[in-house]
Design a protein around this motif. Structure first.
Motif, PDB file in Angstrom:
ATOM      1  N   PHE A  24       0.456  -1.369  -0.332  1.00 63.77           N
ATOM      2  CA  PHE A  24      -0.036  -0.286  -0.005  1.00 63.77           C
ATOM      3  C   PHE A  24       0.494   0.735  -0.248  1.00 63.77           C
ATOM      4  CE2 PHE A  24      -3.573  -2.214   2.951  1.00 63.77           C
ATOM      5  CZ  PHE A  24      -3.898  -2.690   1.778  1.00 63.77           C
ATOM      6  N   GLY A  25       0.668   1.840  -0.964  1.00 61.20           N
ATOM      7  CA  GLY A  25       1.125   3.430  -1.379  1.00 61.20           C
ATOM      8  C   GLY A  25       3.237   3.639  -1.529  1.00 61.20           C
ATOM      9  N   VAL A  26       3.343   2.432  -2.109  1.00 60.60           N
ATOM     10  CA  VAL A  26       4.579   2.069  -2.861  1.00 60.60           C
ATOM     11  C   VAL A  26       4.910   2.773  -3.517  1.00 60.60           C
ATOM     12  CG1 VAL A  26       6.714   0.558  -2.871  1.00 60.60           C
ATOM     13  CG2 VAL A  26       5.341   0.311  -1.043  1.00 60.60           C
ATOM     14  N   HIS A  27       5.022   3.832  -3.511  1.00 57.88           N
ATOM     15  CA  HIS A  27       6.339   3.773  -4.913  1.00 57.88           C
ATOM     16  C   HIS A  27       7.704   3.966  -5.234  1.00 57.88           C
ATOM     17  CE1 HIS A  27       2.472   6.494  -5.404  1.00 57.88           C
ATOM     18  NE2 HIS A  27       2.349   6.937  -4.484  1.00 57.88           N
ATOM     19  N   SER A  28       8.101   3.559  -6.521  1.00 57.92           N
ATOM     20  CA  SER A  28       9.437   3.254  -7.129  1.00 57.92           C
ATOM     21  C   SER A  28      10.427   4.152  -6.891  1.00 57.92           C
ATOM     22  CB  SER A  28       9.702   2.366  -8.183  1.00 57.92           C
ATOM     23  OG  SER A  28       9.355   2.785  -9.092  1.00 57.92           O
ATOM     24  N   GLN A  29      11.165   4.011  -7.087  1.00 60.84           N
ATOM     25  CA  GLN A  29      12.326   5.587  -6.636  1.00 60.84           C
ATOM     26  C   GLN A  29      12.056   5.863  -8.779  1.00 60.84           C
ATOM     27  OE1 GLN A  29      16.417   5.008  -6.375  1.00 60.84           O
ATOM     28  NE2 GLN A  29      16.078   3.316  -4.599  1.00 60.84           N
ATOM     29  N   ALA A  30      11.965   4.862  -9.720  1.00 53.67           N
ATOM     30  CA  ALA A  30      11.615   5.338 -11.038  1.00 53.67           C
ATOM     31  C   ALA A  30      10.717   6.182 -11.368  1.00 53.67           C
ATOM     32  CB  ALA A  30      11.863   4.294 -11.927  1.00 53.67           C
ATOM     33  N   GLU A  31       9.419   5.953 -10.322  1.00 51.60           N
ATOM     34  CA  GLU A  31       8.051   6.721 -10.766  1.00 51.60           C
ATOM     35  C   GLU A  31       8.483   8.271  -9.817  1.00 51.60           C
ATOM     36  OE1 GLU A  31       4.942   3.201 -10.305  1.00 51.60           O
ATOM     37  OE2 GLU A  31       5.865   4.230  -8.230  1.00 51.60           O
ATOM     38  N   ALA A  32       9.424   7.738  -8.834  1.00 55.03           N
ATOM     39  CA  ALA A  32       9.366   9.423  -8.074  1.00 55.03           C
ATOM     40  C   ALA A  32      10.517  10.705  -8.581  1.00 55.03           C
ATOM     41  CB  ALA A  32      10.095   9.280  -6.476  1.00 55.03           C
ATOM     42  N   GLY A  33      10.953   9.952  -9.550  1.00 57.11           N
ATOM     43  CA  GLY A  33      11.476  11.086  -9.587  1.00 57.11           C
ATOM     44  C   GLY A  33      13.070  10.241  -9.691  1.00 57.11           C
ATOM     45  N   PRO A  34      14.306  10.899 -10.192  1.00 58.73           N
ATOM     46  CA  PRO A  34      15.924  10.256  -9.884  1.00 58.73           C
ATOM     47  C   PRO A  34      15.829   9.308  -9.053  1.00 58.73           C
ATOM     48  CG  PRO A  34      16.070  12.543  -8.843  1.00 58.73           C
ATOM     49  CD  PRO A  34      14.598  12.537  -8.947  1.00 58.73           C
ATOM     50  N   VAL A  35      16.682   8.298  -9.415  1.00 54.75           N
ATOM     51  CA  VAL A  35      17.012   6.942  -9.244  1.00 54.75           C
ATOM     52  C   VAL A  35      18.230   7.476  -8.256  1.00 54.75           C
ATOM     53  CG1 VAL A  35      17.927   4.697  -9.599  1.00 54.75           C
ATOM     54  CG2 VAL A  35      15.713   5.778 -10.377  1.00 54.75           C
ATOM     55  N   SER A  36      18.690   6.925  -7.175  1.00 51.54           N
ATOM     56  CA  SER A  36      19.843   7.540  -6.059  1.00 51.54           C
ATOM     57  C   SER A  36      20.633   6.220  -6.719  1.00 51.54           C
ATOM     58  CB  SER A  36      19.718   6.693  -5.219  1.00 51.54           C
ATOM     59  OG  SER A  36      18.519   7.449  -4.232  1.00 51.54           O
ATOM     60  N   ASP A  37      22.223   6.139  -7.650  1.00 54.54           N
ATOM     61  CA  ASP A  37      23.144   6.015  -7.967  1.00 54.54           C
ATOM     62  C   ASP A  37      23.176   4.554  -7.258  1.00 54.54           C
ATOM     63  OD1 ASP A  37      23.686   7.644 -10.225  1.00 54.54           O
ATOM     64  OD2 ASP A  37      25.134   8.112  -8.623  1.00 54.54           O
ATOM     65  N   GLY A  38      23.865   3.397  -7.541  1.00 56.48           N
ATOM     66  CA  GLY A  38      23.600   2.280  -7.503  1.00 56.48           C
ATOM     67  C   GLY A  38      22.338   1.266  -6.410  1.00 56.48           C
ATOM     68  N   THR A  39      21.084   1.949  -6.689  1.00 60.88           N
ATOM     69  CA  THR A  39      19.457   0.954  -6.094  1.00 60.88           C
ATOM     70  C   THR A  39      18.937   1.037  -7.690  1.00 60.88           C
ATOM     71  OG1 THR A  39      18.967   3.341  -6.054  1.00 60.88           O
ATOM     72  CG2 THR A  39      20.390   2.876  -3.907  1.00 60.88           C
ATOM     73  N   ASP A  40      18.193  -0.051  -7.389  1.00 59.76           N
ATOM     74  CA  ASP A  40      17.466  -0.373  -8.118  1.00 59.76           C
ATOM     75  C   ASP A  40      16.539   0.156  -7.971  1.00 59.76           C
ATOM     76  OD1 ASP A  40      14.690  -3.012  -9.056  1.00 59.76           O
ATOM     77  OD2 ASP A  40      16.851  -3.477  -9.738  1.00 59.76           O
ATOM     78  N   PRO A  41      15.928   0.702  -9.367  1.00 59.91           N
ATOM     79  CA  PRO A  41      15.261   1.506  -9.918  1.00 59.91           C
ATOM     80  C   PRO A  41      13.887   1.118  -9.631  1.00 59.91           C
ATOM     81  CG  PRO A  41      16.070   0.956 -11.744  1.00 59.91           C
ATOM     82  CD  PRO A  41      16.918   0.231 -11.199  1.00 59.91           C
ATOM     83  N   ALA A  43      13.122  -0.346  -6.085  1.00 59.26           N
ATOM     84  CA  ALA A  43      13.686   0.116  -4.973  1.00 59.26           C
ATOM     85  C   ALA A  43      12.230   1.118  -5.061  1.00 59.26           C
ATOM     86  CB  ALA A  43      14.633  -0.023  -4.713  1.00 59.26           C
ATOM     87  N   PRO A  44      11.877   1.026  -2.709  1.00 62.33           N
ATOM     88  CA  PRO A  44      10.656   1.947  -2.466  1.00 62.33           C
ATOM     89  C   PRO A  44      11.201   2.994  -2.500  1.00 62.33           C
ATOM     90  CG  PRO A  44      10.695   0.039  -1.287  1.00 62.33           C
ATOM     91  CD  PRO A  44      12.099  -0.056  -2.318  1.00 62.33           C
ATOM     92  N   GLN A  45      10.482   4.122  -2.671  1.00 54.84           N
ATOM     93  CA  GLN A  45      11.018   5.930  -2.702  1.00 54.84           C
ATOM     94  C   GLN A  45      11.406   6.161  -0.876  1.00 54.84           C
ATOM     95  OE1 GLN A  45      13.248   7.846  -4.285  1.00 54.84           O
ATOM     96  NE2 GLN A  45      13.029   9.201  -3.208  1.00 54.84           N
ATOM     97  N   ALA A  46       9.701   5.742  -0.536  1.00 54.34           N
ATOM     98  CA  ALA A  46       9.707   6.041   1.075  1.00 54.34           C
ATOM     99  C   ALA A  46       9.209   5.008   1.663  1.00 54.34           C
ATOM    100  CB  ALA A  46       9.160   6.998   1.900  1.00 54.34           C
ATOM    101  N   PRO A  47       9.563   3.051   1.885  1.00 54.21           N
ATOM    102  CA  PRO A  47       8.351   2.256   2.303  1.00 54.21           C
ATOM    103  C   PRO A  47       7.897   2.526   3.838  1.00 54.21           C
ATOM    104  CG  PRO A  47      10.499   2.199   3.136  1.00 54.21           C
ATOM    105  CD  PRO A  47      11.011   2.827   2.163  1.00 54.21           C
ATOM    106  N   ALA A  48       7.828   3.560   4.276  1.00 58.21           N
ATOM    107  CA  ALA A  48       7.420   3.977   5.464  1.00 58.21           C
ATOM    108  C   ALA A  48       6.841   2.670   7.101  1.00 58.21           C
ATOM    109  CB  ALA A  48       5.467   4.936   5.336  1.00 58.21           C
ATOM    110  N   LEU A  49       8.408   2.089   7.057  1.00 57.11           N
ATOM    111  CA  LEU A  49       7.531   0.869   7.418  1.00 57.11           C
ATOM    112  C   LEU A  49       7.337   0.398   8.953  1.00 57.11           C
ATOM    113  CD1 LEU A  49      11.163  -1.550   5.866  1.00 57.11           C
ATOM    114  CD2 LEU A  49       8.595  -1.213   5.400  1.00 57.11           C
ATOM    115  N   LEU A  50       7.438   1.613   9.430  1.00 54.53           N
ATOM    116  CA  LEU A  50       6.722   1.955  11.023  1.00 54.53           C
ATOM    117  C   LEU A  50       5.845   1.973  11.133  1.00 54.53           C
ATOM    118  CD1 LEU A  50       7.118   2.312  13.996  1.00 54.53           C
ATOM    119  CD2 LEU A  50       7.861   4.657  14.333  1.00 54.53           C
ATOM    120  N   LYS A  51       4.998   2.704   9.936  1.00 54.34           N
ATOM    121  CA  LYS A  51       3.696   3.727   9.882  1.00 54.34           C
ATOM    122  C   LYS A  51       2.927   1.825   9.541  1.00 54.34           C
ATOM    123  CE  LYS A  51       0.459   5.461   7.290  1.00 54.34           C
ATOM    124  NZ  LYS A  51       0.423   6.695   6.366  1.00 54.34           N
ATOM    125  N   LYS A  52       3.845   1.094   8.135  1.00 56.88           N
ATOM    126  CA  LYS A  52       2.680   0.058   8.550  1.00 56.88           C
ATOM    127  C   LYS A  52       2.817  -1.494   9.585  1.00 56.88           C
ATOM    128  CE  LYS A  52       3.512   1.224   3.341  1.00 56.88           C
ATOM    129  NZ  LYS A  52       4.174   0.230   1.675  1.00 56.88           N
TER     130      LYS A  52
END
Length: 76
Positions: A24-41, A43-52
Motif C-alpha cells: 500500500f502506498g509504495v512508489h518506486s524510485q523510478a516513479e518518484a524521479g531521479p534514481v539514486s546511484d547503485g540502487t534498483d529503480p 526500490a521503494p522511495q519511502a517505504p514507511a515501515l514503522l507506519k505499516k
C-alpha cells in the motif's frame, strides 16, 4: 486457547497482514524521479515501515479478537 497457542496464532496473523499491507502506498524510485546511484529503480522511495507495522498490529489485533471470539465463545 492457551497463551502460547494464542501468541502463535497472533504471530501468523500479524505476518499475513504485514504482507498484505506492505504494497500500500509504495512508489518506486523510478516513479518518484531521479534514481539514486547503485540502487534498483524498482526500490521503494519511502517505504514507511514503522507506519505499516503499526497498522499491521492494529489490524492483526482486530482479526485475532475475531478468531479468539470464534474459538472461545462460539466454540466451533
Amino acid at each position: 486457547m492457551t497463551i502460547s497457542g494464542g501468541l502463535a496464532v497472533y504471530f501468523v496473523i500479524w505476518w499475513t497482514v504485514l504482507f498484505a499491507v506492505l504494497p500500500f502506498g509504495v512508489h518506486s524510485q523510478a516513479e518518484a524521479g531521479p534514481v539514486s546511484d547503485g540502487t534498483d529503480p524498482g526500490a521503494p522511495q519511502a517505504p514507511a515501515l514503522l507506519k505499516k507495522a503499526l497498522i499491521t498490529t492494529v489490524v492483526a489485533a482486530v482479526v485475532f479478537a475475531g478468531v479468539w471470539y470464534i474459538w472461545a465463545v462460539v466454540d466451533l
